[in-house]
Design a protein around this motif. Structure first.
Motif, PDB file in Angstrom:
ATOM      1  N   GLU A 216       0.812  -1.224   0.000  1.00 36.48           N
ATOM      2  CA  GLU A 216       0.000   0.000   0.000  1.00 36.48           C
ATOM      3  C   GLU A 216       0.842   1.269   0.000  1.00 36.48           C
ATOM      4  OE1 GLU A 216      -2.597  -0.446   3.343  1.00 36.48           O
ATOM      5  OE2 GLU A 216      -3.752  -2.030   2.374  1.00 36.48           O
ATOM      6  N   VAL A 217       2.003   1.231   0.627  1.00 42.16           N
ATOM      7  CA  VAL A 217       2.827   2.433   0.748  1.00 42.16           C
ATOM      8  C   VAL A 217       3.657   2.708  -0.520  1.00 42.16           C
ATOM      9  CG1 VAL A 217       4.885   1.362   1.777  1.00 42.16           C
ATOM     10  CG2 VAL A 217       4.243   3.689   2.411  1.00 42.16           C
ATOM     11  N   CYS A 218       3.791   1.719  -1.382  1.00 45.17           N
ATOM     12  CA  CYS A 218       4.618   1.870  -2.587  1.00 45.17           C
ATOM     13  C   CYS A 218       3.955   2.808  -3.595  1.00 45.17           C
ATOM     14  CB  CYS A 218       4.870   0.518  -3.238  1.00 45.17           C
ATOM     15  SG  CYS A 218       5.922   0.625  -4.709  1.00 45.17           S
ATOM     16  N   GLN A 219       4.660   3.871  -3.924  1.00 50.06           N
ATOM     17  CA  GLN A 219       4.165   4.849  -4.896  1.00 50.06           C
ATOM     18  C   GLN A 219       4.591   4.515  -6.324  1.00 50.06           C
ATOM     19  OE1 GLN A 219       5.425   8.751  -3.688  1.00 50.06           O
ATOM     20  NE2 GLN A 219       4.769   8.435  -1.579  1.00 50.06           N
ATOM     21  N   TYR A 220       5.373   3.467  -6.485  1.00 49.45           N
ATOM     22  CA  TYR A 220       5.958   3.152  -7.791  1.00 49.45           C
ATOM     23  C   TYR A 220       5.341   1.925  -8.448  1.00 49.45           C
ATOM     24  CZ  TYR A 220       9.100   6.665  -6.101  1.00 49.45           C
ATOM     25  OH  TYR A 220       9.602   7.843  -5.598  1.00 49.45           O
ATOM     26  N   HIS A 221       4.269   1.408  -7.869  1.00 50.07           N
ATOM     27  CA  HIS A 221       3.496   0.298  -8.436  1.00 50.07           C
ATOM     28  C   HIS A 221       4.332  -0.959  -8.636  1.00 50.07           C
ATOM     29  CE1 HIS A 221       0.484   3.370  -8.964  1.00 50.07           C
ATOM     30  NE2 HIS A 221       1.349   4.079  -9.674  1.00 50.07           N
ATOM     31  N   ALA A 222       5.240  -1.233  -7.698  1.00 49.87           N
ATOM     32  CA  ALA A 222       6.077  -2.427  -7.770  1.00 49.87           C
ATOM     33  C   ALA A 222       5.372  -3.649  -7.177  1.00 49.87           C
ATOM     34  CB  ALA A 222       7.400  -2.178  -7.048  1.00 49.87           C
TER      35      ALA A 222
END
Length: 156
Positions: free
Chosen positions: A74-80
């Protein structure tokens, strides 16, 4: 093998399998998308996500188990990460130096396994034998940390 692994010398047979955080996209895509910002490491309530090779996040089950809380994804802003897929495809692996396999009574792994992956069958006049049902293993890693002989690992 990824280009990064090749350039870092990741072709050796002694190379340990890399376990990325749950819901990580396939390795090539994950390496391409991950910015190495460390947000997934900082947000993990179990503190099992650590910096790995190339400063990419990896899971260290010696620090504890994954409770599948989704916070890293959820915290990933880079869609990894992709939470629509299974968290991962890792399963338990027990080495031959397991206390139960060498004749010493130990069931610490079974005591913490909530999915009943690890069970012990009583043996007449002997040490209970270990039975694994890897089909129901979620790969949480709870059994890894409690093993007194470090006989348990998670394999991709």
């Amino acid at each position: 093998m990824t280009r990064a692994q090749l350039l870092r010398g990741g072709w050796g047979s002694s190379k340990k399998s890399i376990i990325r955080p749950p819901w990580s996209k396939n390795e090539v895509l994950f390496i391409d998308l991950c910015s190495r910002c460390g947000a997934c490491i900082e947000t993990c309530p179990e503190n099992i996500i650590i910096l790995g090779s190339g400063k990419f996040p990896v899971v260290d089950f010696q620090k504890g188990e994954c409770n599948f809380c989704h916070q890293c994804a959820e915290v990933c802003q880079y869609h990894a990460f992709d939470v629509k897929q299974q968290p991962w495809h890792i399963k338990i692996d027990i080495k031959d130096n397991c206390l139960s396999k060498i004749g010493v009574v130990c069931q610490s792994c079974s005591d913490v396994c909530q999915q009943n992956v690890i069970n012990f069958s009583l043996q007449m006049g002997g040490v209970p034998s270990i039975d694994l049902n890897t089909d129901v293993c979620t790969g949480c890693g709870a059994c890894v940390e409690v093993c007194p002989k470090n006989s348990i690992s998670m394999k991709v």
